[in-house]
Every structure is written in C-alpha cells, then in structure tokens.
Design an enzyme around this catalytic site. Structure first.
Site, PDB file in Angstrom:
ATOM      1  N   GLY A   8      -6.727  10.036 -14.592  1.00 54.68           N
ATOM      2  CA  GLY A   8      -6.416   9.038 -15.613  1.00 54.68           C
ATOM      3  C   GLY A   8      -6.715   7.634 -15.105  1.00 54.68           C
ATOM      4  O   GLY A   8      -7.568   7.443 -14.235  1.00 54.68           O
ATOM      5  N   GLY A  11      -5.677   7.259 -11.258  1.00 56.65           N
ATOM      6  CA  GLY A  11      -6.404   8.211 -10.417  1.00 56.65           C
ATOM      7  C   GLY A  11      -7.884   7.890 -10.319  1.00 56.65           C
ATOM      8  O   GLY A  11      -8.472   7.933  -9.239  1.00 56.65           O
ATOM      9  N   ARG A  85      11.402   4.567 -15.325  1.00 59.59           N
ATOM     10  CA  ARG A  85      10.713   5.602 -14.553  1.00 59.59           C
ATOM     11  C   ARG A  85      11.497   6.912 -14.604  1.00 59.59           C
ATOM     12  O   ARG A  85      10.928   8.000 -14.580  1.00 59.59           O
ATOM     13  CB  ARG A  85      10.545   5.143 -13.095  1.00 59.59           C
ATOM     14  CG  ARG A  85       9.561   3.992 -12.952  1.00 59.59           C
ATOM     15  CD  ARG A  85       9.392   3.608 -11.494  1.00 59.59           C
ATOM     16  NE  ARG A  85       8.437   2.516 -11.308  1.00 59.59           N
ATOM     17  CZ  ARG A  85       8.769   1.242 -11.280  1.00 59.59           C
ATOM     18  NH1 ARG A  85      10.014   0.875 -11.448  1.00 59.59           N
ATOM     19  NH2 ARG A  85       7.850   0.318 -11.080  1.00 59.59           N
ATOM     20  N   THR A 116       2.855   9.907  -8.778  1.00 58.18           N
ATOM     21  CA  THR A 116       3.505  10.146 -10.077  1.00 58.18           C
ATOM     22  C   THR A 116       4.956   9.659 -10.045  1.00 58.18           C
ATOM     23  O   THR A 116       5.691   9.927  -9.084  1.00 58.18           O
ATOM     24  CB  THR A 116       3.471  11.666 -10.385  1.00 58.18           C
ATOM     25  OG1 THR A 116       2.125  12.109 -10.312  1.00 58.18           O
ATOM     26  CG2 THR A 116       4.047  11.969 -11.753  1.00 58.18           C
ATOM     27  N   ASP A 145       5.449  -2.613  -4.282  1.00 59.64           N
ATOM     28  CA  ASP A 145       6.484  -3.640  -4.486  1.00 59.64           C
ATOM     29  C   ASP A 145       6.328  -4.749  -3.438  1.00 59.64           C
ATOM     30  O   ASP A 145       6.519  -5.931  -3.734  1.00 59.64           O
ATOM     31  CB  ASP A 145       7.884  -3.025  -4.362  1.00 59.64           C
ATOM     32  CG  ASP A 145       8.096  -1.866  -5.336  1.00 59.64           C
ATOM     33  OD1 ASP A 145       7.614  -1.964  -6.475  1.00 59.64           O
ATOM     34  OD2 ASP A 145       8.738  -0.872  -4.946  1.00 59.64           O
ATOM     35  N   ARG A 148       3.608  -7.153  -4.299  1.00 60.65           N
ATOM     36  CA  ARG A 148       4.060  -8.034  -5.379  1.00 60.65           C
ATOM     37  C   ARG A 148       4.992  -9.109  -4.830  1.00 60.65           C
ATOM     38  O   ARG A 148       4.882 -10.293  -5.185  1.00 60.65           O
ATOM     39  CB  ARG A 148       4.754  -7.194  -6.460  1.00 60.65           C
ATOM     40  CG  ARG A 148       3.762  -6.309  -7.210  1.00 60.65           C
ATOM     41  CD  ARG A 148       4.431  -5.238  -8.020  1.00 60.65           C
ATOM     42  NE  ARG A 148       3.476  -4.567  -8.903  1.00 60.65           N
ATOM     43  CZ  ARG A 148       3.688  -3.397  -9.477  1.00 60.65           C
ATOM     44  NH1 ARG A 148       4.817  -2.739  -9.264  1.00 60.65           N
ATOM     45  NH2 ARG A 148       2.791  -2.867 -10.273  1.00 60.65           N
ATOM     46  N   HIS A 172      11.713   2.977  -5.553  1.00 58.80           N
ATOM     47  CA  HIS A 172      10.632   2.293  -6.280  1.00 58.80           C
ATOM     48  C   HIS A 172      11.101   2.250  -7.736  1.00 58.80           C
ATOM     49  O   HIS A 172      10.753   3.101  -8.550  1.00 58.80           O
ATOM     50  CB  HIS A 172       9.322   3.065  -6.137  1.00 58.80           C
ATOM     51  CG  HIS A 172       8.198   2.482  -6.949  1.00 58.80           C
ATOM     52  ND1 HIS A 172       7.785   1.180  -6.828  1.00 58.80           N
ATOM     53  CD2 HIS A 172       7.397   3.030  -7.904  1.00 58.80           C
ATOM     54  CE1 HIS A 172       6.787   0.949  -7.671  1.00 58.80           C
ATOM     55  NE2 HIS A 172       6.541   2.057  -8.344  1.00 58.80           N
TER      56      HIS A 172
HETATM   57  P1  NAI Z   1      -2.777   8.517 -17.295  1.00 53.97           P
HETATM   58  O1  NAI Z   1      -2.065   9.056 -18.479  1.00 53.97           O
HETATM   59  O2  NAI Z   1      -3.859   7.527 -17.488  1.00 53.97           O
HETATM   60  O3  NAI Z   1      -3.353   9.726 -16.417  1.00 53.97           O
HETATM   61  C1  NAI Z   1      -2.620  10.874 -16.121  1.00 53.97           C
HETATM   62  C2  NAI Z   1      -3.615  12.015 -15.967  1.00 53.97           C
HETATM   63  O4  NAI Z   1      -2.898  13.168 -15.472  1.00 53.97           O
HETATM   64  C3  NAI Z   1      -4.292  12.428 -17.269  1.00 53.97           C
HETATM   65  O5  NAI Z   1      -5.699  12.326 -17.145  1.00 53.97           O
HETATM   66  C4  NAI Z   1      -3.843  13.884 -17.485  1.00 53.97           C
HETATM   67  O6  NAI Z   1      -4.843  14.706 -18.086  1.00 53.97           O
HETATM   68  C5  NAI Z   1      -3.568  14.307 -16.039  1.00 53.97           C
HETATM   69  N1  NAI Z   1      -2.712  15.489 -15.901  1.00 53.97           N
HETATM   70  C6  NAI Z   1      -1.558  15.763 -16.544  1.00 53.97           C
HETATM   71  N2  NAI Z   1      -1.076  16.957 -16.137  1.00 53.97           N
HETATM   72  C7  NAI Z   1      -1.942  17.438 -15.202  1.00 53.97           C
HETATM   73  C8  NAI Z   1      -1.989  18.619 -14.403  1.00 53.97           C
HETATM   74  N3  NAI Z   1      -1.038  19.545 -14.468  1.00 53.97           N
HETATM   75  N4  NAI Z   1      -3.030  18.755 -13.533  1.00 53.97           N
HETATM   76  C9  NAI Z   1      -4.011  17.821 -13.461  1.00 53.97           C
HETATM   77  N5  NAI Z   1      -4.012  16.687 -14.197  1.00 53.97           N
HETATM   78  C10 NAI Z   1      -2.994  16.501 -15.060  1.00 53.97           C
HETATM   79  O7  NAI Z   1      -1.610   7.914 -16.373  1.00 53.97           O
HETATM   80  P2  NAI Z   1      -1.753   6.811 -15.215  1.00 53.97           P
HETATM   81  O8  NAI Z   1      -1.565   5.460 -15.784  1.00 53.97           O
HETATM   82  O9  NAI Z   1      -2.959   7.103 -14.395  1.00 53.97           O
HETATM   83  O10 NAI Z   1      -0.416   7.135 -14.356  1.00 53.97           O
HETATM   84  C11 NAI Z   1      -0.288   8.397 -13.710  1.00 53.97           C
HETATM   85  C12 NAI Z   1       1.065   8.491 -13.030  1.00 53.97           C
HETATM   86  O11 NAI Z   1       1.145   7.562 -11.962  1.00 53.97           O
HETATM   87  C13 NAI Z   1       2.268   8.161 -13.956  1.00 53.97           C
HETATM   88  O12 NAI Z   1       3.355   9.018 -13.673  1.00 53.97           O
HETATM   89  C14 NAI Z   1       2.620   6.733 -13.566  1.00 53.97           C
HETATM   90  O13 NAI Z   1       3.946   6.389 -13.877  1.00 53.97           O
HETATM   91  C15 NAI Z   1       2.367   6.801 -12.074  1.00 53.97           C
HETATM   92  N6  NAI Z   1       2.174   5.511 -11.429  1.00 53.97           N
HETATM   93  C16 NAI Z   1       2.868   5.324 -10.260  1.00 53.97           C
HETATM   94  C17 NAI Z   1       2.771   4.138  -9.574  1.00 53.97           C
HETATM   95  C18 NAI Z   1       3.539   3.953  -8.302  1.00 53.97           C
HETATM   96  O14 NAI Z   1       3.648   2.824  -7.833  1.00 53.97           O
HETATM   97  N7  NAI Z   1       4.049   5.010  -7.695  1.00 53.97           N
HETATM   98  C19 NAI Z   1       1.928   3.025 -10.083  1.00 53.97           C
HETATM   99  C20 NAI Z   1       1.215   3.349 -11.305  1.00 53.97           C
HETATM  100  C21 NAI Z   1       1.357   4.563 -11.943  1.00 53.97           C
END
Ligand code: NAI
Length: 303
Positions: A8, A11, A85, A116, A145, A148, A172
């Site tokens: 996504g 990623g 979250r 995630t 964090d 930032r 976080h």
């Molecule tokens: P997004 O919705 O753009 O991408 C998520 C992707 O995961 C999608 O392409 C979906 O098809 C895929 N997916 C879902 N289930 C799956 C599975 N079982 N196997 C393989 N792929 C699967 O979301 P985004 O914006 O990329 O965020 C992804 C995660 O990262 C979210 O939980 C978000 O909260 C987290 N995140 C964490 C951060 C941190 O600081 N730890 C910072 C930014 C995001």
C-alpha cells in the site's frame, strides 16, 4: 534480501526508498497481486534514472520471501481521521497473525520488523505467534516520533534539524514519552535554550503529529518510509544504530512480556541490546502510563 508485506502507501514507498538507498533487493508481497506487481514494475522502470541495481519483485506468493534476512510487515488497515491506533487493533491482529505464520513457514531465520498499527500490540502478537527469538522481532514507531520531536525542536529554535538530538520512548501512540531531559542541540540541553511553555508546545506537537498529517492528507507516508529504510539499513548492514524501537524488555524499564519503545542497539541480530536510562520523575510517570496503555490494549485483544 528484504521482503515487504503490504504494497500500500507506506509499503510501496518504503520499497522504493530501500532500493534508491541501495540497501538491498526487495520482494514486495500483497494480497492484491496486481498492485504488488504494478508497483514493482513502476519502480524497476525508474532504475536507469535513479541508478539503483537492486532487484524488485511484486507478488502475492508468500513462498517468494524464502531466504529473506528481514521481513517488514506493513499490511493492514490504516487509521482514519476518526480512529485511534487502538481502534484498528483487532482487524489488524488477524492480518498480522496470518502473515507471521507465513513468515515462520518460509523465512524462519529472518528478523521481523512490524509497522502495522497499533505497532506495540502487533509486535507483541508477532513475537508470540512466530516463536522467534525476542531480539528478532521488533516494531517501528518511536523512531518516527523521535524524528518528529527533533523537527519541532529545530523549528522552535530556528536551527538545523541535523544538530538536534532527541529520543522518544513508550507507546507509539497518545501516551508516548518525548524525553525532554535527553534532548539537546549539539550537546546543549534544550532546557537551557527553550522556556517551559515552548518545551510543552513542542512535546504536544510531537504527540499529535501523526494525527495532524492524517487529518490533512489521510495517511502518513514519507516519514514512516524513511524511518523503515533507516532501520532496514541498520539490520542489513549491521550498523549498530542507536534508536528507539518497540521490543519486549526482560525487566529493563520495569517492563517484561509487553512490547514497548525503548532505546536499543540495532544491528544484524536485530535488537542487540537495550540501553537503560535513568528517567526524570515526570518521564517515569508518563512511561508507566504507556505500559498501562499497552497492557490494557493487549488485554482487549480477541483471539
Ligand atoms: P494501505 O491501506 O495503503 O496499505 C495496506 C496494504 O495491506 C494494502 O495494499 C492491502 O491490500 C494489504 N494487505 C491487507 N491484508 C493483507 C494480507 N493479509 N497480506 C498481504 N497484504 C495485505 O495502508 P498504509 O497507509 O500503507 O498503512 C499500512 C499500515 O501501516 C497501517 O496499519 C498503518 O496504520 C501502519 N502505519 C504505521 C506507522 C508506524 O509508525 N508504525 C506509520 C504509518 C502507517
């Protein structure tokens, strides 16, 4: 080789940054096969201009992660502006459990980096599900964090962001602990440069900074991807970087059995050691609230 699961927004940007920075080859896996393949093809076509030699493959076949040194899990739902979250927790827990079972099957010697959200709870789940050594499973949260916090201190003082050193520990999430007592500008404590009101403002901005971006554009992308790349580089190239990552302490910081952000040395063995710091009474109190927040979330996990 690095495998990224979840092609996504975050990623795919992380995959691109890892390639551009010559960290390693990348396998990009998503349940949406065409998305993973399309992202990989688009990145590959940029290589002659950007001059990277790393290979990129997009797939929905988990067995392609075989031989990976590091598997980065960024699959799942992202936070909507009206969500915390923790709201995401039970849906993402199912996804992370199923992915980690695949990692244990196809790449049993890999280190696992969880992105995630809620990242501390997902890292806890990944550790329990994989059965991997504790130092091989860690989460990305507080280092973001920390960037930032550094950015806002620099902005408040109108100095270069590069000269600001700081650390954020704890959850976080809303109970994170920006460590004012360890923040400095080229070694000068920020407590001698900023008033209490200014420091409080910077701390508050750090805590809400992720949500501020999500309110404006729906998700955070560039900063998380940059941090994922830094952490991947530390592991693949054994850099022994000192950064705050989510890990399960063995009694350090009064914590065990839960994953929480603390400063560690990150290298080819993952979390090589935890650095224990003496906290100010205020930070100690905040950190204890962080432990409680994570414990409460873990207790609310459904099977
Ligand atoms: P997004 O919705 O753009 O991408 C998520 C992707 O995961 C999608 O392409 C979906 O098809 C895929 N997916 C879902 N289930 C799956 C599975 N079982 N196997 C393989 N792929 C699967 O979301 P985004 O914006 O990329 O965020 C992804 C995660 O990262 C979210 O939980 C978000 O909260 C987290 N995140 C964490 C951060 C941190 O600081 N730890 C910072 C930014 C995001």
């Amino acid at each position: 080789m690095i495998t990224i699961i979840g092609a996504g927004r975050v990623g795919s940007q992380a995959a691109f940054d890892i390639l551009k920075d010559h960290v390693d080859d990348v396998v990009l896996i998503d349940i949406a096969e065409t998305l993973a393949k399309g992202e990989a093809l688009d990145m590959m076509q940029s290589a002659p201009a950007i001059e990277f030699d790393g290979r990129i493959q997009g797939t929905s076949d988990y067995s392609q992660m075989q031989g990976s040194e590091l598997v980065i899990v960024i699959a799942g739902q992202a936070r909507r502006p009206d969500q915390t979250r923790i709201d995401l927790m039970n849906n993402n827990a199912k996804i992370v459990r199923s992915i980690v079972q695949e990692v244990a099957k196809h790449a049993p010697n890999a280190k696992i980096m969880i992105v995630t959200n809620p990242v501390d709870v997902m890292t806890y789940i990944a550790r329990k599900t994989s059965g991997f050594p504790g130092n091989h499973v860690f989460g990305m949260g507080n280092i973001l964090d920390t960037l930032r916090f550094r950015s806002y201190i620099a902005q408040e003082l109108a100095v270069s962001r590069q000269d600001v050193n700081a650390l954020v520990i704890g959850e976080h999430g809303d109970s994170m602990v920006p460590l004012v007592e360890y923040a400095s500008v080229t070694g000068i404590p920020i407590t001698t440069l900023l008033s209490k009101e200014q420091i409080d403002k910077v701390v508050q901005r750090t805590i809400t900074s992720g949500a501020d971006v999500i309110k404006l554009k729906g998700s955070t992308i560039y900063a998380p991807a940059a941090v994922i790349t830094m952490m991947a580089d530390a592991v693949i190239h054994n850099r022994k970087r000192v950064m705050s990552v989510s890990t399960c302490p063995s009694g350090e910081y009064g914590c065990s059995d839960y994953s929480i952000g603390v400063p560690v040395v990150l290298g080819k063995n993952g979390v090589e050691r935890i650095i224990e710091l003496k906290l100010s009474p205020e930070s100690q109190q905040r950190f204890e609230k962080s432990i409680t927040a994570i414990k409460t979330a873990v207790a609310a996990l459904k099977d």
